[in-house]
Design an enzyme around this catalytic site. Sequence first.
Site, PDB file in Angstrom:
ATOM      1  N   TYR A  78       0.820  -1.216   0.000  1.00 48.66           N
ATOM      2  CA  TYR A  78       0.000   0.000   0.000  1.00 48.66           C
ATOM      3  C   TYR A  78       0.850   1.261   0.000  1.00 48.66           C
ATOM      4  O   TYR A  78       0.465   2.278  -0.549  1.00 48.66           O
ATOM      5  CB  TYR A  78      -1.013  -0.037   1.151  1.00 48.66           C
ATOM      6  CG  TYR A  78      -2.171  -0.910   0.761  1.00 48.66           C
ATOM      7  CD1 TYR A  78      -3.159  -0.424  -0.080  1.00 48.66           C
ATOM      8  CD2 TYR A  78      -2.232  -2.238   1.139  1.00 48.66           C
ATOM      9  CE1 TYR A  78      -4.189  -1.228  -0.515  1.00 48.66           C
ATOM     10  CE2 TYR A  78      -3.264  -3.066   0.707  1.00 48.66           C
ATOM     11  CZ  TYR A  78      -4.236  -2.540  -0.116  1.00 48.66           C
ATOM     12  OH  TYR A  78      -5.242  -3.345  -0.564  1.00 48.66           O
ATOM     13  N   ARG A  81       1.744   1.766  -3.602  1.00 47.42           N
ATOM     14  CA  ARG A  81       0.591   2.281  -4.357  1.00 47.42           C
ATOM     15  C   ARG A  81       0.351   3.747  -4.017  1.00 47.42           C
ATOM     16  O   ARG A  81       0.003   4.556  -4.864  1.00 47.42           O
ATOM     17  CB  ARG A  81      -0.664   1.460  -4.045  1.00 47.42           C
ATOM     18  CG  ARG A  81      -0.627   0.083  -4.676  1.00 47.42           C
ATOM     19  CD  ARG A  81      -1.934  -0.640  -4.539  1.00 47.42           C
ATOM     20  NE  ARG A  81      -3.004   0.015  -5.271  1.00 47.42           N
ATOM     21  CZ  ARG A  81      -4.307  -0.159  -5.020  1.00 47.42           C
ATOM     22  NH1 ARG A  81      -4.687  -0.931  -4.024  1.00 47.42           N
ATOM     23  NH2 ARG A  81      -5.226   0.456  -5.734  1.00 47.42           N
ATOM     24  N   HIS A 132     -14.575   2.875  -1.483  1.00 47.37           N
ATOM     25  CA  HIS A 132     -13.532   1.916  -1.123  1.00 47.37           C
ATOM     26  C   HIS A 132     -12.454   2.504  -0.216  1.00 47.37           C
ATOM     27  O   HIS A 132     -11.369   1.934  -0.101  1.00 47.37           O
ATOM     28  CB  HIS A 132     -12.879   1.333  -2.393  1.00 47.37           C
ATOM     29  CG  HIS A 132     -13.812   0.482  -3.211  1.00 47.37           C
ATOM     30  ND1 HIS A 132     -13.494   0.002  -4.452  1.00 47.37           N
ATOM     31  CD2 HIS A 132     -15.065   0.020  -2.936  1.00 47.37           C
ATOM     32  CE1 HIS A 132     -14.521  -0.720  -4.916  1.00 47.37           C
ATOM     33  NE2 HIS A 132     -15.474  -0.712  -4.011  1.00 47.37           N
ATOM     34  N   CYS A 189      -1.731   2.660  16.464  1.00 54.46           N
ATOM     35  CA  CYS A 189      -2.743   3.561  17.003  1.00 54.46           C
ATOM     36  C   CYS A 189      -2.062   4.650  17.826  1.00 54.46           C
ATOM     37  O   CYS A 189      -1.272   4.352  18.728  1.00 54.46           O
ATOM     38  CB  CYS A 189      -3.709   2.765  17.873  1.00 54.46           C
ATOM     39  SG  CYS A 189      -4.762   3.780  18.906  1.00 54.46           S
ATOM     40  N   CYS A 192      -3.144   4.241  21.991  1.00 50.51           N
ATOM     41  CA  CYS A 192      -2.610   3.178  22.848  1.00 50.51           C
ATOM     42  C   CYS A 192      -1.200   2.751  22.422  1.00 50.51           C
ATOM     43  O   CYS A 192      -0.520   2.053  23.160  1.00 50.51           O
ATOM     44  CB  CYS A 192      -3.551   1.978  22.860  1.00 50.51           C
ATOM     45  SG  CYS A 192      -3.665   1.135  21.274  1.00 50.51           S
TER      46      CYS A 192
HETATM   47 ZN   LIG Z   1      -5.451   2.145  20.318  1.00 55.41          ZN
END
Ligand SMILES: [Zn+2]
Length: 295
Positions: A78, A81, A132, A189, A192
Site C-alpha cells: 500500500y 501504491r 472503497h 494507534c 494506545c
Molecule cells: Zn489504540
Amino acid sequence: MTSPSSTDAELDEEQLASFHDHLKKSTRVLALLGAGLSAASGLPTFRGVEGLWRTHDPFSLATPEAFDADPALVWQFYSSRRQMASSAQPNAAHYALARLATKMPGFQALSQNVDGLSERANHPQKQLQLLHGTLFENPILPALAVPTLGIAPAQHRTSEGAAEHENELDISDINVPLPFITIDDLPRCPKCKQRLLRPGVVWFGESLPGPVLDEVETFIDADKIDLILVIGTSARVTPAADYIKQARERGARVCVVNLNTDDRPVGRRNKDWFFQGDAAAIVPALLMPITEACP
Ligand SMILES: [Zn+2]
C-alpha cells in the site's frame, strides 16, 4: 497535456448534443467513478498492478487474511501504491467533475478509487463518497518507503517501444529487493501505541463503509434522479451495479464513458449514451455546458 477537445475523443456529435440537452435540464446527478478515470493520470488499474508489484499477486495482498499473516508486506504494497498515486496528477476529467460539483449542488460522485486524485482536484468533500476508502488515511512511516517503485507518466507508457525519457522508471523491475522492515516499523494507534493501524481501504471480502453507504442511500431516496454518469468502471460488482438500477428506478438516464466497449455495464437501454475513449478527453467535453457556464 494538451487541452482536450471533442476531436481528440472523436465524439459522436449527435449523441453529444442529445446528452448536452439532457444535462442542461438535470439538477440531480449521480456519478460512479472507477479506475478508468485515473488511467489518463498514468495510474494502473488494480489489475494492472499485477506484474508491477514484484512477484506478488495484488489480489492476495488486499485481504484481511493477508494483513494478519504479513502486515509488513501488505503495508509495503500500500505504501508503494500510495507513492504511485502521490506522483500522479489529477487529469482533466477529475477537474471537470469537481467543477460540476461546485456548479450543481445536486451532484454526488461515488468513487471506487482510492488514489486521492479527485480530492486533489478539489472535488468538494460533501459531494464525493469514497466507496472503497483511501490510500491516504493513515500516516506512512519513512521505513515503509519503497523507493525503486515509481510510475511512468501516461504519455510514455502509451508510446511504442522502450523508454524515451531518461527519467522514466522501470516499473516492471522485480529484481530490486524490498527494503527489510519489521513489525516495529509499522504505524500504530496514536492513542494506545499498541494496535497496528491498517491501510484505510476496503479489502476483498469486506463490507463498504456504513456511513458512506448511508449517505448514498439518503441521496438516492430523497428525490428523482435525472442522470447517472458511469465513468471508467464496468460497475458489475455491488453496490455499483445496484446504484445504476436504483438510479434508473428514480428516472435517471445512464451515460457511460469507458475505454472498452466490453466494459459497459450490463443491462443497456436504448436511451443510454455510450462514449468510448479516454475519460480525460471525453468527460470535460460532456460536462462543458455546465462547467463552462457563467454563474
Ligand atoms: Zn489504540
